[in-house]
Design an enzyme around this catalytic site. Structure first.
Site, PDB file in Angstrom:
ATOM      1  N   GLY A   3     -69.512  74.333   0.129  1.00 13.40           N
ATOM      2  CA  GLY A   3     -68.471  74.486   1.140  1.00 13.40           C
ATOM      3  C   GLY A   3     -67.215  73.688   0.902  1.00 13.40           C
TER       4      GLY A   3
ATOM      5  N   GLU B 238     -62.473  73.643   2.868  1.00 13.19           N
ATOM      6  CA  GLU B 238     -62.518  72.714   4.008  1.00 13.19           C
ATOM      7  C   GLU B 238     -61.432  71.635   3.947  1.00 13.19           C
ATOM      8  OE1 GLU B 238     -66.498  71.302   4.686  1.00 13.19           O
ATOM      9  OE2 GLU B 238     -67.377  73.272   4.344  1.00 13.19           O
TER      10      GLU B 238
ATOM     11  N   ARG C  17     -69.985  55.834   0.879  1.00  9.76           N
ATOM     12  CA  ARG C  17     -69.783  56.969   1.780  1.00  9.76           C
ATOM     13  C   ARG C  17     -69.966  56.516   3.228  1.00  9.76           C
ATOM     14  NH1 ARG C  17     -67.684  61.499   3.894  1.00  9.76           N
ATOM     15  NH2 ARG C  17     -69.213  63.011   4.626  1.00  9.76           N
TER      16      ARG C  17
ATOM     17  N   HIS D 291     -77.663  75.274   4.833  1.00  9.40           N
ATOM     18  CA  HIS D 291     -77.745  74.273   3.768  1.00  9.40           C
ATOM     19  C   HIS D 291     -78.427  73.016   4.289  1.00  9.40           C
ATOM     20  CE1 HIS D 291     -76.860  71.634   0.465  1.00  9.40           C
ATOM     21  NE2 HIS D 291     -76.248  70.797   1.287  1.00  9.40           N
TER      22      HIS D 291
ATOM     23  N   GLU E 168     -81.073  70.743  -1.481  1.00 12.72           N
ATOM     24  CA  GLU E 168     -81.013  69.734  -2.540  1.00 12.72           C
ATOM     25  C   GLU E 168     -82.331  69.671  -3.292  1.00 12.72           C
ATOM     26  OE1 GLU E 168     -82.073  66.391  -4.591  1.00 12.72           O
ATOM     27  OE2 GLU E 168     -82.790  66.477  -2.539  1.00 12.72           O
TER      28      GLU E 168
ATOM     29  N   HIS F 236     -73.486  63.697  -5.941  1.00 13.74           N
ATOM     30  CA  HIS F 236     -73.223  62.314  -5.569  1.00 13.74           C
ATOM     31  C   HIS F 236     -73.088  61.397  -6.783  1.00 13.74           C
ATOM     32  CE1 HIS F 236     -74.803  64.003  -1.811  1.00 13.74           C
ATOM     33  NE2 HIS F 236     -73.975  63.163  -1.253  1.00 13.74           N
TER      34      HIS F 236
END
Length: 762
Positions: A441, A493, A524, A650, A674, A703
Site C-alpha cells: 500500500g 498513501e 519506528r 493484510h 508477513e 524493515h
C-alpha cells in the site's frame, strides 16, 4: 510507609530524539560516540523525570529493543553477524535490522547485510521485539557491561537504581529454536549466566533487581511451570533482593506457583488483576514485598485516584512497608509528557495522563497513603473534577451511533456468494496473470511529502497547493509501478501520516496529540489517536485520492483502508465501554467507505488488519470470544460489496499459525501476510489446514534496508507453491514501503517482478 517505583520509562525521548539519533547513525551522518552520548543524555533526563520515586528502573533503556539487549547480555547472538567490521553495537544493529551504520558496513560483505532477526509482537501490545534464536548447540556467556555502566550512571545522578532484566524462563519462552530442538533444555546452561549476572549486580551494591516474567499471565504447561521452580531455586542463593514482575493480565492458575517461589517481592498488575490482590497477599510469605500496579501503564486515561485510594488504603494499613505502588507495567507503551500538548482540546486533555503524569499519580497515591489525603487534597479534587467531566460529557455519547450498532445482524457480514463462485467473476474483471504482483500500500514518505504536510499544517500551504503536491507524489508512485511492471497498483498513501491516525482524523469521536509518540520498534514511532467517544464517519475519506490514482492507469488500483480491528488496537481506546462495541462502531464507519469506493469504480479494495492477532487475550481460553467479534467486525466492513469486487486484507509481524482458521473465516478474497523474516514458517499452518482463498506470502523484509535477490524470492515462492496452488498465490513484500527510500524500493521490486516472471515461465 508505602514505597514507589516504576517498571520502565519511554526511551524515545519527548521529541523522538532517539529515533533521529539512530537514523543519523545508520546513515553514517553521526558517529558511534555521538549515538552513545545521546543514549546517556536520554537516560539521565528520564531518571530526572522519576526523581520522586523511591526506586528508578535501570536497564529499561535500549537502542533498539530490550529483548535484543538481553540477548547481548547473555552472549546469544546468531553466528551470521560475526566476521564484520565494527564493534558490539554494530552486531547489535545487524541482528535488529540486517545491517549497522553505512560507513561500518560498506567495507564488509556485499551490500553489508545479513538476515535480520525475526520480529514479532510483545504479548498483546503494538511493540515489536527481536526474537532470540536458539539451537541445540547454543551456549551463553555473560556481558554485564551495559547494566553495570547504567547503574553507575544512575548513582552518579543521585538515583537509587533498580536494574530491570527479562527473567530466564520468559527469555527462553520468547525465543525460537531454529533446529526444532527443545529450547527449555537450554535452561541448565542459561541459569549459571543469570546467577553470575545477579552476583555482578550485587557486587555493585545493588539491593533490588526487577526480574520480568510476564509469561506467568499465560497458560503454561507443567514443564514450563517446573522451569520456574528450578530457576528461582537456583537463583535464591545470590545475595540480592529479587522483585518478580508480572503484567498485562491475571496469574490465575499460576498464582500458587508464583507465591511459593523463593523471591523477595512480587509485582502484580492490579489494573488487570485487581481481583487477585487479596489472594496474593494471603499466599505470599509474611516478609514479601507486595508491589501493586494501580495506574494503567498501557492507556492514557487519568486514574480515578479517590476510587483507587478507597481500596488500597486498607491494604496499606495491613501491609505497611511491605506495600509498593507503581504503574501496572512499563510506561514504554504511552507517550512521554502531556504538558507538551498545547493544541489538544482542553477538556479532553484534562481526562488524560501520559508517562510523567502517571508517575505523578503514583506519587499522589503514595503521599495520600503515607501522610493522609489532606496532604494532597488539591490534587485529589482536580482529579475528581476531571473524572466527573469525562463521565458527563455529551461529546462522548452519540445515540445514533449506538442505535446503528444495536441493529447489526449476521446478514451484514456475509458476502453474496462463496469464494469459489465469486473468484471467477473477479478473474474475468481483473485479467491478472499467474503469480500476480502487488505491494502492500504505502511507498516512501519522501522529504517532499513531509515538507508539504508540515507547511499545510502550519498554514503556509493552502488546500489546493497541498492537494497538488500529494497528487504529484501519487503520480510518481503510479509511474514507478507501471515502469516496474506490477500488476495491481496502489496510490502510495502520500497523503497519510499514519495508517490509523489518518482515518481517526476524519472520524468523529477521535482526538489527536502533537507529540504523543510511542515506540513500535527500533526507530519506528507511532502516534496513536485517542478514541474518546462514539465513532461516526461524516464524509468519504479516501475516495478522491483513489479515483485520481486510477485515472492515471488502466491497471487495477487498490483502494487502501485500515480495518476496524487494527484501528481499535492501534488507538488509545476509551475504557468506559467494551472494546467490541467500539470495534463495531468502527466497522460500520469503514463499511461506508468501502461501499463508496466500490461506487467510484474501484475493483480491488484492501482492508488492512495488521493488528488482528495482537488483540488476542493472553490466555487461549479467552481467544474465541475476541475472535468472534474481531472477525465479525472485519466481515461487516468488507462484505457489502458485489461478487466481482476483490477484497484484500493484510497482516504483519505476528504468529498467525494458531489462528489460521479464524483468518479464513474473515473470507477476504486475498490475504497478504508477513512470512519473510520467519523464512515462510507461516506455511506450516497449511500442512493441516486447507486455506480456501488466495494468499500473498510476503517475500522480502521491508524493515531491513537489504535488497532481496531474485533467486531468494523465487525460492520462497517455490516453498509456498508446495503447499498452496500456484493459481491462488500472489507475490508481494511483507509490509508497506513508507519507511524505505526509493533507492531501496526500486531494485527490490525489480527483483520481485522478475521473480514472478520466472515463476510464470516455469
Amino acid at each position: 510507609m508505602a514505597k514507589t517505583h516504576n517498571l520502565g520509562y519511554p526511551r524515545i525521548g519527548a521529541k523522538r530524539e532517539l529515533k533521529f539519533g539512530l537514523e543519523a547513525y545508520w546513515k553514517g551522518q553521526s558517529s558511534r560516540d555521538e549515538l552513545k552520548a545521546l543514549g546517556a543524555s536520554l537516560r539521565l533526563r528520564h531518571w530526572q523525570d522519576q526523581t520522586a520515586l523511591d526506586l528508578v528502573p535501570v536497564g529499561d533503556f535500549a537502542f533498539y529493543d530490550q529483548v535484543l539487549d538481553m540477548s547481548v547480555t547473555l552472549g546469544n547472538l546468531p553466528e551470521r553477524v560475526q566476521g564484520f567490521h565494527g564493534d558490539a553495537l554494530d552486531n547489535y544493529f545487524r541482528v535488529a535490522r540486517g545491517r549497522s551504520a553505512l560507513g561500518t558496513d560498506a567495507h564488509a560483505h556485499c551490500c553489508g547485510g545479513v538476515a535480520a532477526g525475526e520480529m514479532t509482537k510483545w504479548f498483546d501490545t503494538n511493540y515489536h521485539y527481536i526474537v532470540p534464536e536458539f539451537t541445540a548447540a547454543t551456549t551463553f556467556s555473560l556481558d554485564a557491561s551495559r547494566l553495570v555502566e547504567q547503574v553507575a550512571e544512575a548513582r552518579a545522578a543521585g538515583m537509587k537504581a533498580k536494574p530491570v532484566i527479562i527473567g530466564p524462563v520468559t527469555y527462553l519462552w520468547l525465543g525460537k529454536a531454529k533446529d526444532d530442538s527443545d529450547k527449555l533444555a537450554l535452561l541448565p546452561r542459561l541459569l549459571p549466566v543469570y546467577a553470575a549476572l545477579l552476583e555482578t549486580l550485587a557486587a555493585q551494591g545493588v539491593e533490588w533487581v526487577q526480574i520480568d516474567e510476564p509469561i506467568l499471565v499465560t497458560e503454561l504447561s507443567p514443564e514450563w511451570r517446573k522451569a520456574f521452580e528450578t530457576t528461582y531455586a537456583a537463583l535464591a542463593a545470590v545475595p540480592i533482593k529479587r522483585l518478580l514482575a508480572t503484567y498485562f493480565g491475571e496469574l490465575q492458575d499460576n498464582l500458587p506457583l508464583v507465591c511459593r517461589l523463593p523471591i523477595d517481592g512480587l509485582h502484580l498488575d492490579a489494573v488487570n488483576a485487581r481481583g487477585e490482590v487479596e489472594k496474593v497477599i494471603a499466599a505470599l510469605p509474611a516478609h514479601s514485598i507486595v508491589s501493586l500496579g494501580v495506574v494503567n501503564g498501557r492507556n492514557i486515561w487519568k486514574a480515578d485516584l479517590a476510587a483507587t485510594l478507597d481500596w488500597i488504603e486498607p491494604l496499606a494499613s495491613r501491609l505497611g512497608e511491605r506495600l509498593w505502588i507503581a504503574p501496572s507495567c512499563s510506561l514504554l507503551h504511552v507517550p512521554v509528557d502531556l504538558d507538551s500538548e498545547a493544541k489538544l482540546d482542553a477538556n479532553i486533555k484534562s481526562w488524560l495522563a501520559f508517562a510523567r503524569q502517571k508517575l505523578a499519580e503514583v506519587d499522589v497515591l503514595a503521599r495520600a497513603i503515607n501522610t493522609g489525603r489532606d496532604a494532597v487534597a488539591a490534587e485529589l479534587a482536580a482529579n475528581a473534577a476531571a473524572i466527573a467531566s469525562r463521565r458527563a460529557s455529551p461529546r462522548v455519547h452519540n445515540p445514533e451511533v449506538k442505535a446503528a450498532v444495536a441493529k447489526i445482524d449476521a446478514s451484514l457480514g456475509r458476502r453474496q456468494t462463496p469464494y469459489a463462485e465469486r473468484a471467477p467473476k473477479q478473474a474475468a474483471r481483473l485479467q491478472l496473470p499467474l503469480y500476480p504482483t502487488t505491494t502492500i500500500g504505502s511507498f516512501p514518505q519522501t522529504p517532499e511529502i513531509r515538507t508539504a504536510r508540515s507547511r499545510f499544517k502550519a498554514g503556509e500551504l493552502d488546500q489546493a497547493g497541498y492537494v497538488a503536491a500529494m497528487q504529484a507524489e501519487i503520480a510518481r508512485s503510479v509511474h514507478e509501478q507501471e515502469a516496474l511492471g506490477l500488476d495491481v497498483l496502489v496510490h502510495g498513501e502520500a497523503e497519510r501520516n499514519d495508517m490509523v491516525e489518518y482515518f481517526g482524523e476524519q472520524l468523529e469521536g477521535y482526538a489527536f496529540s502533537q507529540f504523543g509518540w510511542v515506540q513500535s520498534y527500533g526507530s519506528r514511532c507511532v502516534k496513536p489517536p485517542i478514541m474518546f467517544g462514539d465513532i461516526r464517519r461524516p464524509r468519504a475519506m479516501t475516495v478522491e485520492w483513489i479515483r485520481y490514482a486510477q485515472s492515471l492507469t488502466d491497471k487495477p488500483m487498490k483502494g487502501m483502508l485500515t480495518g476496524p480491528v487494527t484501528i481499535l488496537n492501534w488507538s488509545f481506546v476509551r475504557d468506559d465501554q467494551p472494546r467490541s462495541v467500539s470495534c463495531f462502531q468502527l466497522a460500520l464507519a469503514i463499511r461506508e467507505e468501502v461501499l463508496d469506493l466500490e461506487r467510484a469504480g474501484v475493483r480491488v479494495i484492501q482492508i488492512d488488519e495488521a493488528a488482528l492477532r495482537e488483540g488476542l487475550p493472553l490466555r487461549r481460553a479467552q481467544w474465541q470470544g475476541y475472535l468472534d467479534w474481531a472477525v465479525e467486525s472485519f466481515r461487516i466492513t468488507a462484505n457489502g460489496v458485489r461478487d466481482d469486487t476483490q477484497i484484500h486484507t493484510h497482516m504483519c509481524y505476528s504468529e498467525f499459525n494458531d489462528i489460521i482458521a479464524a483468518i479464513a473465516e474473515m473470507d477476504a478474497d486475498v490475504i497478504t501476510i508477513e512470512t519473510s523474516r520467519s523464512d515462510m514458517e507461516l506455511l506450516d499452518a497449511f500442512d493441516a489446514f486447507q486455506y480456501p482463498n488466495e494468499i500473498g506470502p510476503g517475500v522480502y523484509d521491508i524493515h531491513s534496508p537489504n535488497i532481496p535477490t531474485q533467486a531468494h524470492i523465487v525460492a520462497l515462492m517455490r516453498k509456498a507453491a508446495g503447499r498452496i496452488p500456484a493459481t491462488r498465490l500472489w507475490v508481494n513484500p511483507d509490509c508497506g514501503l513508507k519507511t524505505r527510500q526509493w533507492s531501496e524500493v526500486v531494485p527490490a521490486l525489480q527483483n520481485m517482478v522478475a521473480a514472478a516472471r520466472t515463476l510464470r515461465a516455469q
